[in-house]
Design an enzyme around this catalytic site. Structure first.
Site, mmCIF file in Angstrom:
data_model
loop_
_atom_site.group_PDB
_atom_site.id
_atom_site.type_symbol
_atom_site.label_atom_id
_atom_site.label_comp_id
_atom_site.label_asym_id
_atom_site.label_seq_id
_atom_site.Cartn_x
_atom_site.Cartn_y
_atom_site.Cartn_z
ATOM 1 N N ASN A 13 48.500 48.163 33.926
ATOM 2 C CA ASN A 13 49.814 48.355 34.553
ATOM 3 C C ASN A 13 50.846 47.394 33.966
ATOM 4 O O ASN A 13 51.985 47.361 34.429
ATOM 5 C CB ASN A 13 49.734 48.197 36.077
ATOM 6 C CG ASN A 13 49.443 46.777 36.491
ATOM 7 O OD1 ASN A 13 49.071 45.956 35.671
ATOM 8 N ND2 ASN A 13 49.593 46.493 37.771
ATOM 9 N N LYS A 72 43.598 42.240 44.958
ATOM 10 C CA LYS A 72 43.370 43.690 45.011
ATOM 11 C C LYS A 72 42.656 44.206 43.765
ATOM 12 O O LYS A 72 41.768 45.046 43.843
ATOM 13 C CB LYS A 72 44.705 44.432 45.207
ATOM 14 C CG LYS A 72 45.184 44.396 46.657
ATOM 15 C CD LYS A 72 46.603 44.909 46.812
ATOM 16 C CE LYS A 72 46.691 46.407 46.713
ATOM 17 N NZ LYS A 72 48.095 46.873 46.976
ATOM 18 N N GLY A 83 33.231 53.477 41.292
ATOM 19 C CA GLY A 83 33.197 54.883 41.696
ATOM 20 C C GLY A 83 33.362 55.815 40.508
ATOM 21 O O GLY A 83 32.668 56.829 40.385
ATOM 22 N N ALA A 95 34.297 42.055 33.885
ATOM 23 C CA ALA A 95 34.615 40.706 33.415
ATOM 24 C C ALA A 95 34.688 39.776 34.607
ATOM 25 O O ALA A 95 35.612 39.845 35.412
ATOM 26 C CB ALA A 95 35.939 40.713 32.667
ATOM 27 N N TYR A 126 41.759 34.342 43.026
ATOM 28 C CA TYR A 126 41.082 34.789 41.802
ATOM 29 C C TYR A 126 39.568 34.595 41.951
ATOM 30 O O TYR A 126 38.776 35.523 41.758
ATOM 31 C CB TYR A 126 41.603 33.980 40.624
ATOM 32 C CG TYR A 126 41.048 34.356 39.267
ATOM 33 C CD1 TYR A 126 41.293 35.605 38.707
ATOM 34 C CD2 TYR A 126 40.321 33.428 38.513
ATOM 35 C CE1 TYR A 126 40.817 35.928 37.440
ATOM 36 C CE2 TYR A 126 39.856 33.750 37.245
ATOM 37 C CZ TYR A 126 40.103 34.988 36.711
ATOM 38 O OH TYR A 126 39.637 35.306 35.451
ATOM 39 N N LYS A 130 36.744 37.581 42.187
ATOM 40 C CA LYS A 130 35.726 37.721 41.146
ATOM 41 C C LYS A 130 34.310 37.597 41.737
ATOM 42 O O LYS A 130 33.387 38.264 41.283
ATOM 43 C CB LYS A 130 35.942 36.677 40.049
ATOM 44 C CG LYS A 130 37.185 36.929 39.201
ATOM 45 C CD LYS A 130 37.032 38.214 38.369
ATOM 46 C CE LYS A 130 38.160 38.407 37.371
ATOM 47 N NZ LYS A 130 38.043 39.659 36.603
ATOM 48 N N THR A 156 39.021 31.101 26.979
ATOM 49 C CA THR A 156 39.077 31.794 25.687
ATOM 50 C C THR A 156 40.502 31.708 25.150
ATOM 51 O O THR A 156 41.457 31.636 25.927
ATOM 52 C CB THR A 156 38.661 33.261 25.879
ATOM 53 O OG1 THR A 156 37.317 33.288 26.345
ATOM 54 C CG2 THR A 156 38.729 34.032 24.567
#
Ligand code: UDP
Length: 305
Positions: A13, A72, A83, A95, A126, A130, A156
């Protein structure tokens, strides 16, 4: 994946992403781009063999600006893609992150360490998304028999990072290019271990093709303090600016280094690119950007949902 001959659908997005990073792919008839937020229902026509779910802000500055979207995408977005994987009988790789270890009390971090996370701190949006993502992915594997893979990505870096996303490497290189002082947070004694992006990609690709369902750390064990890192960037860039110290953000992990024994044993993988080499490639990239991009605001598009 394109180099391996796959047809690739990119979906984003663009809330933190940038189309300029994939412009070179547009001429390929094997690449298509869908501007979509995976936190909403995801429709893709035709068959899918693999789904790689990387959607999420990944910079502490971004979590503060867009905390709800961060929660979200890790939760609802992951659910939607699990799904989709079920419907397409596809294998899905998600990830995850070294942030699941929080401010770690075990060092270096092995995959069997459960972590030390503050759920209500600024990073909680976050870290907990995760952690939920990992739990949800594992539940789809055990309950539905879905083929799942979980990579825990450590810090990274490389070309095409967003210059103003707040993370330490683009921050320092941007400051060097603009002739500003380098901002070290805290006293600079906190450590990170930086992995060059090409090494990360190779590790992820091997994990995708492996039969390893449990989470695997992918990162470079070369650990460095942020103070030393600033000195390395000053040397590399030749800037005559100095280091200035700013307050340490809340819950900033004191140390981080991946234990990669599992990736070595199961995937036959370890990083190949030395930090000096990777930093030079990245610096050459940032140097080549048009000057106006150095002053570009972090361009979060207005979130339309
Ligand atoms: N950091 C810093 N100066 C900056 C940006 C970050 O000293 O301008 C520090 C930050 O406090 C953290 C480390 O660099 O200790 C790595 O920060 P980053 O946001 O890149 O990623 P993190 O590993 O914290 O998620």
């Amino acid at each position: 994946m394109l180099a391996e001959g796959y047809h690739v659908i990119g979906m984003d997005n663009l809330i933190t992403g940038d189309l300029r990073n994939i412009e070179h792919l547009f001429p390929s008839e094997h690449f298509e781009f869908h501007n979509h937020d995976v936190s909403k229902f995801v429709h893709v026509s035709g068959e899918l063999k693999y789904i790689l779910h990387f959607a999420s802000p990944a910079s502490p500055i971004d979590y503060l600006k867009i905390p709800i979207q961060t929660l979200k995408v890790g939760s609802l977005g992951t659910h939607n893609l699990l799904g989709l994987a079920m419907a397409k009988k596809a294998r899905i790789l998600v990830a995850s992150t070294s942030e699941v270890y929080g401010d770690p009390t075990v060092h270096p971090q092995t995959e069997d360490y459960w972590g030390n996370v503050n759920p209500v701190g600024p990073r909680g949006v976050y870290d907990e998304a995760k952690r939920f993502q990992e739990a949800m992915t594992m539940a789809y594997h055990t309950y539905h028999g879905l083929e799942t893979r979980i990579v825990r990505i450590f810090n990274t870096y490389g070309p095409r990072m967003r210059l103003n996303d707040g993370r330490v490497l683009p921050a320092f290189m941007g400051q060097a290019l603009r002739g500003e002082d380098l901002t070290v947070f805290g006293d600079g004694s906190q450590t990170r271990s930086f992995c060059y992006v090409a090494d990360l990609v190779e590790g992820i690709y091997r994990l995708l093709l492996s039969d390893c369902v449990d989470p695997v750390n992918i990162g470079n064990p070369g650990e460095i303090t942020i103070g030393q890192f600033a000195e390395e960037i000053i040397k590399l860039t030749g800037t005559d600016q100095k280091v200035i110290y700013k307050p340490l953000p809340t819950d900033d992990p004191k140390q981080r280094q991946p234990n990669i024994s599992k990736a070595q044993a199961v995937l036959g993988w370890e990083p190949k690119v030395e930090r000096s080499e990777g930093l030079k490639i990245t610096w050459d990239y940032f140097k080549s950007l048009p000057k106006e991009r150095l002053y570009e605001e972090a361009h979060h598009r207005a979130f339309n949902g």
